[in-house]
Every structure is written in structure tokens, then in C-alpha cells.
Design a protein around this motif. Structure first.
Motif, PDB file in Angstrom:
ATOM      1  N   ASP A  25      64.403  63.558 -16.254  1.00  0.00           N
ATOM      2  CA  ASP A  25      62.980  62.936 -15.622  1.00  0.00           C
ATOM      3  C   ASP A  25      63.062  61.469 -15.237  1.00  0.00           C
ATOM      4  O   ASP A  25      63.776  60.570 -15.881  1.00  0.00           O
ATOM      5  CB  ASP A  25      61.756  63.100 -16.742  1.00  0.00           C
ATOM      6  CG  ASP A  25      61.526  64.562 -16.747  1.00  0.00           C
ATOM      7  OD1 ASP A  25      61.982  65.438 -15.910  1.00  0.00           O
ATOM      8  OD2 ASP A  25      61.112  65.083 -17.793  1.00  0.00           O
ATOM      9  N   GLY A  26      62.616  60.880 -14.292  1.00  0.00           N
ATOM     10  CA  GLY A  26      62.551  59.399 -13.733  1.00  0.00           C
ATOM     11  C   GLY A  26      63.977  59.108 -13.134  1.00  0.00           C
ATOM     12  O   GLY A  26      64.146  57.900 -13.059  1.00  0.00           O
ATOM     13  N   VAL A  27      65.010  60.148 -13.051  1.00  0.00           N
ATOM     14  CA  VAL A  27      66.184  59.381 -12.523  1.00  0.00           C
ATOM     15  C   VAL A  27      66.154  59.689 -11.032  1.00  0.00           C
ATOM     16  O   VAL A  27      66.081  60.627 -10.477  1.00  0.00           O
ATOM     17  CB  VAL A  27      67.317  60.160 -13.008  1.00  0.00           C
ATOM     18  CG1 VAL A  27      68.637  59.981 -12.496  1.00  0.00           C
ATOM     19  CG2 VAL A  27      67.434  60.100 -14.520  1.00  0.00           C
ATOM     20  N   ASP A  28      66.558  58.580 -10.242  1.00  0.00           N
ATOM     21  CA  ASP A  28      66.925  58.544  -8.954  1.00  0.00           C
ATOM     22  C   ASP A  28      68.064  59.567  -8.391  1.00  0.00           C
ATOM     23  O   ASP A  28      69.136  59.045  -8.796  1.00  0.00           O
ATOM     24  CB  ASP A  28      66.742  57.288  -8.233  1.00  0.00           C
ATOM     25  CG  ASP A  28      66.643  57.144  -6.880  1.00  0.00           C
ATOM     26  OD1 ASP A  28      65.791  57.314  -5.981  1.00  0.00           O
ATOM     27  OD2 ASP A  28      68.035  57.099  -6.361  1.00  0.00           O
TER      28      ASP A  28
ATOM     29  N   ARG B 142      70.298  50.276 -13.018  1.00  0.00           N
ATOM     30  CA  ARG B 142      69.273  50.882 -12.902  1.00  0.00           C
ATOM     31  C   ARG B 142      69.158  52.387 -13.616  1.00  0.00           C
ATOM     32  O   ARG B 142      68.074  52.765 -13.776  1.00  0.00           O
ATOM     33  CB  ARG B 142      69.031  51.284 -11.118  1.00  0.00           C
ATOM     34  CG  ARG B 142      68.548  50.004 -10.336  1.00  0.00           C
ATOM     35  CD  ARG B 142      67.831  50.410  -9.083  1.00  0.00           C
ATOM     36  NE  ARG B 142      68.712  51.221  -8.169  1.00  0.00           N
ATOM     37  CZ  ARG B 142      69.619  50.665  -7.279  1.00  0.00           C
ATOM     38  NH1 ARG B 142      69.650  49.306  -7.131  1.00  0.00           N
ATOM     39  NH2 ARG B 142      70.282  51.408  -6.586  1.00  0.00           N
TER      40      ARG B 142
END
Length: 288
Positions: free
Chosen positions: A38-41, A220
Motif C-alpha cells: 500500500d502506498g508504493v508508487d 521516496r
């Protein structure tokens, strides 16, 4: 599919046209969740996997060029096996990169159908070596850095990266020890061999500073990737221990900006790709 021996796996290739890679072996990532955390580009994860995969792919190719050139038959086998280990890491990482990217590219597309400026390996991986001392010095620096990196990456929030890293730690431990033994043997040998290894270490260090310059993608991906700056202390300690045993002077790494990670490479990479990609480009879509 299960086999009692590796030969059976290599020769029964009905399920894979690329049988030379070997089939029938247990998938090292079987059962590992492939979903992105979750939340990983997606683009960032794909780029990070390319970085680590390209490092292994290009270093593997350089090592393969030393088969038949090593000082002993045992070393030819050792170098070939290290190259195969890195090739295996590259295949897993490039596959993960393709999955994360979501554009339909597989490991072959990424290995054989990109131009030099699209590769993200560090320049250390692409350098040619004029003699065996240079090869061992470069292998020591590369494996010491990569082992420390993979050890921490085995705790990644991405289960797939964590599994690839955990498998790689076992391989890289041997790679580093092999290189270290040769650096000590050559450095603490005759005056000539000592001079050769001293020159080899001095020649490789200017390329080592890039290894610890964090790329914006790595920053990031906190919790997924590893900031290479955090492994600098471990790297310095291991390198100092090996150099001391080899009766060589402690070394300082120059600070240099990241270049290979952004697609800026030496002419050596273009030469490597011309050789490595020749067949795939000559026979588009071919299988072997």
C-alpha cells in the motif's frame, strides 16, 4: 514439476523454450505475495528494481568474460558460478520491475530491448578489468556493498523484494568471501603481486563513491528500498579489515555524484550491450 537431479531439470524442457536457463527447479519466490505494498508508487518500485537488476546483469556479464581467463580451473568455475548467481538475481529483479511497471514488459524485454541510457546500473558494474587483481578488487567492492544492501533489503515492506534479497544474501556472502581471499592472497604475496593489488584498489575506489549516493527514488521508497548511506559504515569496516590482512593501506572513497542511476554511463556499457543483445535484436521474438 520435480526432478531428482539438476540434469533432469535441464534436459526436460518441453515446458519452456528457453531451456538453457534450466526448468523444473523450485521457484524461489513461490508463495510470495506479488501485490504492491500500500502506498508504493509503481514507477518508483519499477525503477528501484531496475537499478538492482541492472547492477547484477551487467556485473554478471563482465564476470562471464573471465571464464577461460582465470589463473586456475577452480577459479573459472567459481567466477562462472558467481556470474550465474548474479544473473539469477537479475532475472528476479527485472521480472519484478516489469510487474511493478505494469506495461507488459518481461525480463527479456528489459534485458535485451533497452538502450544504454535506459540502464540504471552503477558504473562500477560495467568497468572492464585489465588483470585478475583488478577483477578481484572490483568484485570485493561490489559484493561487500551489495551484501550489506541486501541484508537490510530482506526486511523490505515489499514481500517480493524481501524474498529476493534474502535469497541473495546467501549467495553474496560466498561472493564476498571469495573476492576477499584473493585480495589478501595477492596483496600479501610477492612484491609484484602486492603492487598489482595496491594499484587495483586505487583504481576501483573512484567508482565506489557512487554506491553510497542515495537516489531520489530510494529516498521516496522509505521502508521498501534501502538508503545506501546507512550501509557505509559496514562497508568501510569490512574493506578496512580485508585491506589490513592484505598488507594494503586503508582507503578513502571519494565523494562522487550518482551517474549510472540516471542513465549516464561509460562507453563500456554500450560495448557490453552490443555483445549481450546481438542475438535478441537479430531475431526479434526468438526463443532459445
Amino acid at each position: 514439476m520435480a526432478f531428482d537431479d539438476a540434469y533432469g531439470a535441464l534436459t526436460d524442457h518441453a515446458d519452456d523454450a528457453r531451456w538453457a536457463y534450466g526448468t523444473g527447479f523450485t521457484d524461489p519466490l513461490a508463495g510470495v505475495p506479488a501485490d504492491l505494498p500500500d502506498g508504493v508508487d509503481r514507477a518508483d518500485l519499477a525503477a528501484y528494481c531496475l537499478m538492482l537488476g541492472d547492477d547484477a546483469l551487467i556485473m554478471s556479464h563482465r564476470l562471464q568474460q573471465w571464464v577461460t581467463r582465470a589463473p586456475e580451473l577452480e577459479d573459472e568455475l567459481a567466477i562462472a558460478n558467481i556470474g550465474l548467481d548474479l544473473l539469477g538475481q537479475a532475472r528476479l529483479l527485472l521480472t519484478r520491475a516489469g510487474t511493478a511497471e505494469g506495461a507488459g514488459r518481461d525480463e527479456d524485454d528489459l534485458a535485451y530491448r533497452r538502450e544504454a541510457h535506459e540502464f540504471r546500473n552503477v558504473r562500477l558494474a560495467e568497468r572492464d578489468d585489465a588483470d585478475f587483481a583488478q577483477l578481484m578488487a572490483r568484485l570485493l567492492v561490489f559484493t561487500t556493498w551489495r551484501l550489506a544492501l541486501f541484508d537490510r533489503l530482506s526486511g523490505s515492506r515489499d514481500p517480493m523484494l524481501a524474498a529476493i534479497a534474502a535469497k541473495g544474501v546467501k549467495e553474496l556472502t560466498y561472493h564476498r568471501d571469495y573476492a576477499a581471499q584473493w585480495v589478501v592472497r595477492i596483496g600479501d604475496g610477492t612484491p609484484l603481486s602486492h603492487a598489482r593489488m595496491a594499484a587495483a584498489i586505487s583504481g576501483v575506489l573512484p567508482l565506489a563513491g557512487e554506491l553510497f549516493q542515495a537516489h531520489e527514488v530510494e529516498l521516496r521508497l522509505a521502508g521498501v528500498a534501502v538508503d545506501p548511506a546507512v550501509i557505509r559504515g559496514e562497508f568501510d569496516a569490512v574493506l578496512a579489515e580485508v585491506l589490513t590482512a592484505a598488507t594494503l593501506e586503508p582507503a578513502e572513497l571519494p565523494e562522487v555524484p550518482a551517474t549510472g542511476r540516471d542513465g549516464e554511463h561509460t562507453a563500456a556499457l554500450t560495448e557490453i550491450l552490443a555483445e549481450m543483445q546481438e542475438l535478441a535484436r537479430a531475431v526479434p521474438g526468438g526463443a532459445w
